[in-house]
Write a protein that holds these residues in place. Structure first.
Motif, PDB file in Angstrom:
ATOM      1  N   ARG A 136      30.081  39.105  42.267  1.00  0.00           N
ATOM      2  CA  ARG A 136      30.844  40.122  42.981  1.00  0.00           C
ATOM      3  C   ARG A 136      30.135  40.572  44.255  1.00  0.00           C
ATOM      4  O   ARG A 136      30.606  41.472  44.944  1.00  0.00           O
ATOM      5  CB  ARG A 136      31.105  41.329  42.077  1.00  0.00           C
ATOM      6  CG  ARG A 136      31.865  40.955  40.808  1.00  0.00           C
ATOM      7  CD  ARG A 136      32.167  42.158  39.940  1.00  0.00           C
ATOM      8  NE  ARG A 136      32.777  41.747  38.672  1.00  0.00           N
ATOM      9  CZ  ARG A 136      33.235  42.566  37.749  1.00  0.00           C
ATOM     10  NH1 ARG A 136      33.144  43.885  37.946  1.00  0.00           N
ATOM     11  NH2 ARG A 136      33.763  42.116  36.624  1.00  0.00           N
ATOM     12  N   GLY A 137      28.986  39.961  44.528  1.00  0.00           N
ATOM     13  CA  GLY A 137      28.246  40.291  45.737  1.00  0.00           C
ATOM     14  C   GLY A 137      27.256  41.427  45.581  1.00  0.00           C
ATOM     15  O   GLY A 137      26.759  41.950  46.579  1.00  0.00           O
TER      16      GLY A 137
ATOM     17  N   GLN B  69      39.337  46.441  49.309  1.00  0.00           N
ATOM     18  CA  GLN B  69      39.236  45.027  49.646  1.00  0.00           C
ATOM     19  C   GLN B  69      39.888  44.156  48.573  1.00  0.00           C
ATOM     20  O   GLN B  69      39.622  44.330  47.378  1.00  0.00           O
ATOM     21  CB  GLN B  69      37.777  44.613  49.794  1.00  0.00           C
ATOM     22  CG  GLN B  69      37.030  45.363  50.899  1.00  0.00           C
ATOM     23  CD  GLN B  69      37.575  45.066  52.273  1.00  0.00           C
ATOM     24  OE1 GLN B  69      38.387  45.832  52.792  1.00  0.00           O
ATOM     25  NE2 GLN B  69      37.145  43.972  52.860  1.00  0.00           N
ATOM     26  N   VAL B  70      40.722  43.212  49.036  1.00  0.00           N
ATOM     27  CA  VAL B  70      41.382  42.264  48.144  1.00  0.00           C
ATOM     28  C   VAL B  70      40.989  40.860  48.578  1.00  0.00           C
ATOM     29  O   VAL B  70      41.128  40.506  49.756  1.00  0.00           O
ATOM     30  CB  VAL B  70      42.914  42.417  48.193  1.00  0.00           C
ATOM     31  CG1 VAL B  70      43.581  41.459  47.208  1.00  0.00           C
ATOM     32  CG2 VAL B  70      43.327  43.862  47.900  1.00  0.00           C
ATOM     33  N   LEU B  71      40.509  40.055  47.646  1.00  0.00           N
ATOM     34  CA  LEU B  71      40.060  38.701  47.953  1.00  0.00           C
ATOM     35  C   LEU B  71      40.830  37.726  47.077  1.00  0.00           C
ATOM     36  O   LEU B  71      40.706  37.740  45.854  1.00  0.00           O
ATOM     37  CB  LEU B  71      38.558  38.582  47.691  1.00  0.00           C
ATOM     38  CG  LEU B  71      37.836  37.363  48.276  1.00  0.00           C
ATOM     39  CD1 LEU B  71      37.855  37.409  49.798  1.00  0.00           C
ATOM     40  CD2 LEU B  71      36.399  37.312  47.773  1.00  0.00           C
TER      41      LEU B  71
ATOM     42  N   LEU C 199      40.004  36.479  43.326  1.00  0.00           N
ATOM     43  CA  LEU C 199      38.682  35.910  43.080  1.00  0.00           C
ATOM     44  C   LEU C 199      37.691  36.894  42.488  1.00  0.00           C
ATOM     45  O   LEU C 199      36.777  36.486  41.763  1.00  0.00           O
ATOM     46  CB  LEU C 199      38.113  35.350  44.393  1.00  0.00           C
ATOM     47  CG  LEU C 199      38.890  34.185  45.010  1.00  0.00           C
ATOM     48  CD1 LEU C 199      38.245  33.757  46.318  1.00  0.00           C
ATOM     49  CD2 LEU C 199      38.966  33.022  44.037  1.00  0.00           C
ATOM     50  N   VAL C 200      37.859  38.163  42.815  1.00  0.00           N
ATOM     51  CA  VAL C 200      36.923  39.194  42.365  1.00  0.00           C
ATOM     52  C   VAL C 200      37.738  40.419  41.971  1.00  0.00           C
ATOM     53  O   VAL C 200      38.709  40.756  42.665  1.00  0.00           O
ATOM     54  CB  VAL C 200      35.935  39.571  43.492  1.00  0.00           C
ATOM     55  CG1 VAL C 200      35.015  40.704  43.053  1.00  0.00           C
ATOM     56  CG2 VAL C 200      35.105  38.359  43.907  1.00  0.00           C
ATOM     57  N   PRO C 201      37.395  41.093  40.867  1.00  0.00           N
ATOM     58  CA  PRO C 201      38.130  42.316  40.516  1.00  0.00           C
ATOM     59  C   PRO C 201      38.193  43.271  41.712  1.00  0.00           C
ATOM     60  O   PRO C 201      37.184  43.532  42.366  1.00  0.00           O
ATOM     61  CB  PRO C 201      37.302  42.902  39.367  1.00  0.00           C
ATOM     62  CG  PRO C 201      36.641  41.718  38.743  1.00  0.00           C
ATOM     63  CD  PRO C 201      36.328  40.794  39.893  1.00  0.00           C
TER      64      PRO C 201
ATOM     65  N   GLY D 238      34.263  44.452  48.373  1.00  0.00           N
ATOM     66  CA  GLY D 238      34.303  45.900  48.190  1.00  0.00           C
ATOM     67  C   GLY D 238      33.284  46.431  47.202  1.00  0.00           C
ATOM     68  O   GLY D 238      33.087  47.644  47.104  1.00  0.00           O
ATOM     69  N   HIS D 239      32.614  45.547  46.465  1.00  0.00           N
ATOM     70  CA  HIS D 239      31.640  45.996  45.466  1.00  0.00           C
ATOM     71  C   HIS D 239      30.337  46.443  46.130  1.00  0.00           C
ATOM     72  O   HIS D 239      29.982  45.972  47.218  1.00  0.00           O
ATOM     73  CB  HIS D 239      31.366  44.880  44.461  1.00  0.00           C
ATOM     74  CG  HIS D 239      32.499  44.647  43.512  1.00  0.00           C
ATOM     75  ND1 HIS D 239      32.561  45.244  42.269  1.00  0.00           N
ATOM     76  CD2 HIS D 239      33.633  43.914  43.626  1.00  0.00           C
ATOM     77  CE1 HIS D 239      33.671  44.870  41.651  1.00  0.00           C
ATOM     78  NE2 HIS D 239      34.344  44.069  42.460  1.00  0.00           N
ATOM     79  N   SER D 240      29.622  47.350  45.466  1.00  0.00           N
ATOM     80  CA  SER D 240      28.395  47.922  46.010  1.00  0.00           C
ATOM     81  C   SER D 240      27.195  47.560  45.150  1.00  0.00           C
ATOM     82  O   SER D 240      27.321  47.261  43.952  1.00  0.00           O
ATOM     83  CB  SER D 240      28.513  49.453  46.094  1.00  0.00           C
ATOM     84  OG  SER D 240      29.562  49.832  46.968  1.00  0.00           O
ATOM     85  N   ASP D 241      26.025  47.600  45.764  1.00  0.00           N
ATOM     86  CA  ASP D 241      24.795  47.310  45.036  1.00  0.00           C
ATOM     87  C   ASP D 241      24.485  48.415  44.026  1.00  0.00           C
ATOM     88  O   ASP D 241      24.936  49.553  44.182  1.00  0.00           O
ATOM     89  CB  ASP D 241      23.635  47.157  46.023  1.00  0.00           C
ATOM     90  CG  ASP D 241      23.750  45.893  46.856  1.00  0.00           C
ATOM     91  OD1 ASP D 241      24.246  44.883  46.324  1.00  0.00           O
ATOM     92  OD2 ASP D 241      23.355  45.912  48.041  1.00  0.00           O
TER      93      ASP D 241
END
Length: 469
Positions: free
Chosen positions: A221-222, A401-403, A394-396, A248-251
């Motif tokens: 998810r990055g 953000q939508v991928l 591709l990612v929840p 859109g995911h965060s660390d």
């Protein structure tokens, strides 16, 4: 002594009266443009782009009347704009413009204030301070934090990195201001493998080359993987992100930041859009722990929908910021507690804070939270509609953000091209873990549920059309 006669413009009238008439004409044209946005395609027609050739290529020898210049700007320029403020532009995380901010920009533009020092504009300085303080409060950052407006997240990231560099060297007994960087103690840079390109550019400007960046591995998810994060020390600048530009995911700030700070390192967070999740009780958990960092970068012209351009650099300790960017000259001295010229890379600067103040004053805490929540809900709805129509998410989906992907790389790129040519909405392409993908960034306050439904239908229609052809 009698007052001097007012100067005249080229037509013999009062220049101030001519100026006000011109501004009124511009405001009328702007209002007409706004009213017509929803009746246009998001991207300009080929004819409108071709008509840009009507702008003279060569500089005229003689003056051209101002009203003719304005007319050409509107009649040739307006049709060739990308309509990014009417709810269906989903490219590059470009925010729209809040109505009160658009109106404030007209007035602030007429003011033409330089906010470098409070003495240059008491009103601009006052609104700058209020908007900066309110922004920090909305983002849940420490009471000590100081925020400075700048042109965008690239400069905000550079500002934070400069503060980090100089602060760590200062703690090591080295003054960058006096001794420069040649011969300075070596610093390490550890960054998320998914860190934004603007941060890499900022690092280069701060004297760190690409080969000096240690990339921290990320998950699907990055997000930085905690168990594979490099060991750090008091000579380490760590760069994390709130809101991956693709997913859109965060660390995991709550797990990483305490470790880095306990060991004397510095954590800077690139939160160009994602940091605003902290303004919402519903979304705040997605950036839990981000308030513990040392510096942050974000944009007001993305999620907050301020006019371009408007970034915000924020530092936990004001002295760390001033050490890196303050200007020293007799004519710039001031006893004011806050002077923007000493808080950022620019000296002269427009009053961006006044436009941000207008947004925050109009929306209040609840309004900003509602804006964040509504755009997140729109993104979730878009993902669901596209998935129901055969796209692969591709990612929840989190935040705005939508991928998604359609079948294979070629099909995905073909759908993106077809959507852009269709002009009902506008989406961008990207590459995610070696595969082509469509990225939908829901960042305009004007977007409605109907816009999402119309846009999703247009995307799926373009996909189906490929099977027919």
């Amino acid at each position: 002594m009698s007052s001097p006669a007012p100067s005249t413009d080229q037509r013999g009238g009062d220049p101030q009266s001519a100026k006000s008439r011109l501004v009124l004409d511009a405001a009328r044209r702007a209002a007409t443009y706004i009213d017509g946005c929803r009746d246009r395609g998001v991207f300009p027609t080929r004819q409108a782009v071709s008509d840009l050739a009507r702008f003279p290529r060569d500089l005229a020898r003689e003056p051209v009347p101002a009203h003719e210049v304005l007319a050409m700007l509107d009649e040739v320029g307006s049709p060739a704009t990308v309509v990014s403020t009417a709810g269906r532009y989903f490219g590059y995380v470009n925010g729209g413009t809040d109505p009160v901010a658009a109106a404030a920009a007209v007035l602030v533009g007429a003011w033409d204030q330089n906010v470098a020092l409070p003495v240059m504009s008491p009103v601009a300085a006052h609104l700058d301070e209020l908007a900066a303080r309110w922004s920090c409060q909305l983002l849940g950052l420490p009471d000590t934090a100081v925020a400075a407006f700048c042109s965008g997240a690239t400069i905000a990231n550079l500002t934070g990195i400069l503060a980090a560099r100089d602060a760590l060297l200062h703690r090591a007994g080295w003054s960058v201001e006096r001794r420069g960087l040649a011969g300075a103690p070596a610093l390490r840079v550890v960054a998320s493998a998914e860190i934004h390109a603007s941060v890499v550019k900022a690092l280069r400007a701060a004297g760190f080359g690409a080969d000096q960046i240690e990339r921290a591995p990320t998950d699907d998810r990055g997000r930085v993987l905690v168990d594979r994060f490099p060991a750090v020390d008091d000579r380490t600048v760590v760069l994390l992100q709130a809101g991956n530009v693709d997913t859109g995911h965060s660390d995991p700030f709550d797990q990483l930041i305490p470790v880095v700070r306990d060991r004397g390192g510095w954590v800077h967070v690139d939160g160009a859009f994602g940091l605003w999740a902290a303004a919402s009780e519903t979304q705040r958990h997605l950036v839990a722990g981000v308030e513990s960092a040392d510096s942050w970068a974000t944009d007001a012209h993305k999620w907050l929908n301020a006019p371009y351009d408007s970034g915000i650099a924020i530092c936990r300790d004001p002295e760390d910021l001033r050490r890196a960017v303050a200007s020293h000259a007799a004519y710039l001295s001031t006893d004011a507690e806050r002077a923007p010229a000493h808080l950022g890379l620019q000296m002269s600067q427009r009053a961006r804070g006044a436009e941000v103040w207008a947004i925050l004053a109009g929306r209040g805490r609840r309004g900003v939270a509602d804006l964040v929540d509504s755009l997140c809900a729109h993104a979730t709805r878009m993902a669901a509609l596209l998935a129901a129509g055969g796209a692969r998410v591709l990612v929840p989906t989190v935040l705005n953000q939508v991928l998604v992907r359609f079948d294979d790389d070629e099909t995905t790129d073909a759908v993106i091209a077809a959507v852009q040519a269709d002009r009902t909405c506008w989406v961008a392409g990207t590459e995610w873990h070696g595969h082509r993908a469509m990225r939908v960034s829901v960042c305009d306050a004007a977007t409605t549920v109907t816009d999402i439904e119309i846009a999703a239908a247009a995307i799926l229609r373009c996909r189906r059309a490929l099977d027919v052809t």
